[in-house]
Structures are given as structure tokens and as C-alpha cells.
Scaffold this active site. Structure first.
Site, PDB file in Angstrom:
ATOM      1  N   HIS A  88       0.853  -1.192   0.000  1.00  0.00           N
ATOM      2  CA  HIS A  88       0.000   0.000   0.000  1.00  0.00           C
ATOM      3  C   HIS A  88       0.883   1.233   0.000  1.00  0.00           C
ATOM      4  O   HIS A  88       1.713   1.410   0.899  1.00  0.00           O
ATOM      5  CB  HIS A  88      -0.906  -0.022   1.230  1.00  0.00           C
ATOM      6  CG  HIS A  88      -1.827   1.147   1.321  1.00  0.00           C
ATOM      7  ND1 HIS A  88      -2.794   1.408   0.372  1.00  0.00           N
ATOM      8  CD2 HIS A  88      -1.923   2.137   2.236  1.00  0.00           C
ATOM      9  CE1 HIS A  88      -3.454   2.497   0.714  1.00  0.00           C
ATOM     10  NE2 HIS A  88      -2.943   2.962   1.842  1.00  0.00           N
ATOM     11  N   ARG A  91      17.620  14.192  13.187  1.00  0.00           N
ATOM     12  CA  ARG A  91      17.766  15.574  12.709  1.00  0.00           C
ATOM     13  C   ARG A  91      19.061  15.790  11.930  1.00  0.00           C
ATOM     14  O   ARG A  91      19.288  16.864  11.392  1.00  0.00           O
ATOM     15  CB  ARG A  91      17.690  16.548  13.887  1.00  0.00           C
ATOM     16  CG  ARG A  91      16.362  16.443  14.628  1.00  0.00           C
ATOM     17  CD  ARG A  91      16.269  17.413  15.777  1.00  0.00           C
ATOM     18  NE  ARG A  91      16.323  18.810  15.328  1.00  0.00           N
ATOM     19  CZ  ARG A  91      16.230  19.853  16.159  1.00  0.00           C
ATOM     20  NH1 ARG A  91      16.108  19.647  17.466  1.00  0.00           N
ATOM     21  NH2 ARG A  91      16.297  21.084  15.697  1.00  0.00           N
TER      22      ARG A  91
END
Length: 312
Positions: A139, A244
Site C-alpha cells: 500500500h 535531525r
């Protein structure tokens, strides 16, 4: 086991069927590899792969015609008395009557190609490797972004199709929406495509089905694309620690192949299309040898080392 009808192979490569009296509608090709029956024509049938397409080039053809009639009947009987999916003659070569007679008796289709043997073999193997590759359906949405195949996954309703539509508006190309068929064509390559039913369609909640090719033109879609990068969309979790810097790559696995994966937290106001574009370009840079996270790390290390030298 994956298979493909022989008629589709004939149509794809525009081969000529030399035995129209044989019903080939139920003949299946199950192996992407082929066999050149040189050893078999010489009488060696050990380890003979009868499930492969047999390809006869000029060398095999010359050897066949150099045998006397009795030897031909003996060898051709041993060769063709097997469940072969077909025998292809390259270079517009035609089998002799003895070969054709025995092939028809054992219901082995005979085919002819105008192309040179090596070129024909390469095309057949490459195409069959894709068609007969292990396949799963997942999906998600697959988009070609700057030449990189970006597979966008996530929970239903999180915004995958909307992100894909914005990418298409920005000049990128849709491969498939909602269902992605993934084929493993090699240890390094995964190829994604759309099911025939949903090809070129996008479902947008509140609007319905959109035909991307009709709305944005043929340049906005493509049939297949390598899967180079996976972007997993997920709801923002304030308690979760998100990467990050990107010094270490995360991966996800399909059919035994690892693909780089980025988890992107979703919050109102985040432009998913620009994030996907940036991720694709950054991934491309890494493949070309430049890693921004490592460059920043080097600068910080150099700055710290320089600071220590000044303190001393």
C-alpha cells in the site's frame, strides 16, 4: 510459480510462429533463463533444462544440418521429446522438415526471429527477468522525482495521494497510486509498477478518482520505475525522537532487498511535496558521493580541533 503465456512473449518480440497447427494458448514460460542446445545436439542430455526456451543460432543450425538423416532423427527425437516451451530460430533461419515433423509430433512450438542470436538472447532474458521476478503488492504511492523512484507509504488517509498530486503538478511523474506491485529483478534492484486496473489513476478523498494522464498529459506518468527511496509518513509524536542529522541511514526491506527509508512526521503546514523533492535530491547526492550530514560533522570536528589549538 510465476509464469507468462508464450503468446505474450511472441507478441512482445514479434516472432513468427512456424508451427501454427500447434495450440500454444496454454503454453507457459516459467524460467527467465534460456538454453542454447549445442551440447544436446552433440548427444549430451545430462542436466538438460527442459523448462527453458531453447534458442538456436547459426552455430547450432549449421551443426544440425551437417548430421546425416538417421542421426538427425535420433537426436531430434531425444531433444524434442521433452516439455519444451518452444524452440526459437534466430537470424531468419528455418528448421528442416525432419526437425519440424518431430516438433509437431511432440507439440513443441517452433518460432523464428529476424534478430541476431546474442541480441535476441539479451532482450529475452532481460524482459523475462522482469516479468517472472518475485512480486509483492504494498500500500503506497510511487513517484518518479528527479529520476529517483520515491515510494511514499503510511496509514490510509495520511496524505500520500495529495503529496503525489502536488509532485505531479511540479513536473514529476506518477507510477502508481494506492497499490504498488514490487518486483525483485536482481539483488540490487526493485522495480515498481501499477496494477492494470488502477494505472494512471489517483484517488483523492472528497473528490474521487482522478485520471492523471488525461488531466496532466502523457509526460506526467510512467509505467515502471526503480524503487530508490522510501518515505514513510506518520503522525507527529511529540514523545518520539526524530533523526535531525541523518548520519546513519535507516532501511526497510522488500523481497530481501534493503531500501533507504526516511520517517517523516506530519503536522499542519508541512509541505510534503517539497520534503519529498529534497529527500530525492539529497539521496541522489549521496549516490554521487556527497553527504551533507557528514560534511557538517567534519566542519564541527574541525572547528572543535581549531578551538583546542587556540586554547593551548
Amino acid at each position: 510459480m510465476a509464469s507468462i503465456n508464450l503468446t505474450k512473449v511472441i507478441e512482445k518480440f514479434k516472432w513468427e510462429n512456424l508451427t501454427p497447427e500447434i495450440d500454444i494458448s496454454k503454453v507457459k514460460v516459467t524460467q527467465p533463463d534460456i538454453n542454447r542446445p549445442a551440447l544436446q545436439l552433440a548427444g549430451y542430455f545430462e542436466h538438460f533444462e527442459t523448462t527453458r526456451l531453447q534458442i538456436v543460432g547459426f552455430v547450432e543450425y549449421s551443426y544440425m544440418n551437417g548430421m546425416d538423416e538417421e542421426r538427425q532423427r535420433e537426436i531430434f527425437e531425444k531433444l524434442l521429446n521433452n516439455p519444451l516451451p518452444g524452440v526459437l530460430f534466430c537470424r531468419e533461419l528455418y528448421p528442416n522438415e525432419i526437425f519440424r515433423e518431430i516438433a509437431v509430433k511432440h507439440n513443441v512450438p517452433l518460432l523464428m526471429s529476424k534478430k541476431a542470436t546474442s541480441a535476441c538472447m539479451a532482450e529475452v532474458i532481460r524482459w523475462l527477468n522482469v516479468k517472472l521476478a518475485p512480486c509483492i503488492s504494498v500500500h503506497g504511492v510511487l513517484v518518479d522525482v528527479y529520476g529517483e523512484g520515491v515510494l511514499i507509504t503510511g496509514e490510509s488517509g495520511i496524505g500520500k495521494s495529495e503529496a503525489a498530486l502536488e509532485l505531479i503538478k511540479r513536473g514529476h511523474r506518477l507510477v502508481t497510486d494506492d497499490v504498488v506491485e514490487i518486483r525483485r529483478v536482481s539483488e540490487d534492484t526493485l522495480i515498481g509498477s501499477a496494477p492494470d486496473i488502477t494505472k494512471h489513476f489517483i484517488e483523492l478523498r472528497g473528490i474521487g478518482i482522478v485520471d492523471v494522464k488525461a488531466l496532466f498529459g502523457a509526460s506526467s506518468v510512467r509505467d515502471t520505475q526503480n524503487i530508490d527511496l522510501v518515505i514513510r509518513l506518520e503522525d507527529w509524536d511529540k514523545d518520539k525522537e526524530y533523526d535531525r542529522l541523518g548520519l546513519e541511514e535507516e532501511y526497510t526491506e522488500y523481497l530481501g532487498n534493503r531500501v533507504v527509508c526516511h520517517s517523516i512526521p506530519i503536522r499542519p503546514g508541512r509541505n510534503l511535496a517539497i520534503i519529498c523533492e529534497s529527500a530525492a535530491v539529497n539521496h541522489r547526492q549521496k549516490k554521487m558521493g556527497y553527504n551533507a550530514a557528514q560534511e557538517l560533522y567534519k566542519r564541527v570536528q574541525n572547528s572543535l580541533a581549531h578551538g583546542r589549538e587556540e586554547d593551548e
